[in-house]
Motif scaffolding. Sequence first.
Motif, short mmCIF file in Angstrom:
data_model
loop_
_atom_site.label_atom_id
_atom_site.label_comp_id
_atom_site.label_asym_id
_atom_site.label_seq_id
_atom_site.Cartn_x
_atom_site.Cartn_y
_atom_site.Cartn_z
N UNK A 1 0.83 -1.22 0.00
CA UNK A 1 0.00 0.00 0.00
C UNK A 1 0.86 1.26 0.00
N UNK A 2 1.92 1.27 0.78
CA UNK A 2 2.79 2.45 0.84
C UNK A 2 3.46 2.70 -0.51
N UNK A 3 3.89 1.63 -1.18
CA UNK A 3 4.52 1.79 -2.48
C UNK A 3 3.52 2.24 -3.54
N UNK A 4 2.29 1.79 -3.43
CA UNK A 4 1.28 2.23 -4.38
C UNK A 4 1.08 3.74 -4.27
N UNK A 5 1.06 4.25 -3.06
CA UNK A 5 0.91 5.69 -2.87
C UNK A 5 2.14 6.44 -3.36
N UNK A 6 3.33 5.92 -3.06
CA UNK A 6 4.57 6.57 -3.49
C UNK A 6 4.67 6.64 -5.00
N UNK A 7 4.47 5.50 -5.67
CA UNK A 7 4.60 5.49 -7.12
C UNK A 7 3.46 6.24 -7.80
#
Length: 165
Positions: A20-26
Amino acid sequence: MIFAAAITAAFLLAAFLFPRANEALFGFLERVFEKLSRSILLSMAALFVGVIAVRLMLLSLLPVPQPGIHDEFSYLLMADTFAHGRLANPPHPMWMSFETFHVNWFPTYSSMYPPAQGVSSRSPNARFTLAWSFVDCRSDVRRNLLDALRLDAPRWHFLVARSSH
């Protein structure tokens, strides 16, 4: 190469552990690059500054390359000639005793290549100019701009630098 592999492994590990954190970052990065790509001039300036900044940051890992092929010595001769304000050098008095590739000895001592490479890179000892940085920058910018002309690529595609090393 090890540095790139470590970064890739870190991203893969983070993607596996924190999806989830990577989805927001990317998603954030994609929105930023999409907004940047709306202005071609700003995108090209960002690419130009980005390539130079990355090269300067990597100087400790990838030092200044030394010329190793005859063409490179000829280009450096041309750059040094232009940096000293000359179009050609006078021939050496013993020019028949010297042997080298890609250099004209007579009637003038000069590179046999067209002048564009030498004019654009000038000389390593010229004020505020580093020949190797312009060679690196020119090849990366040219490759990325050619990739940007692909019709099936996203608009922000040419901001992503690819390395062939």
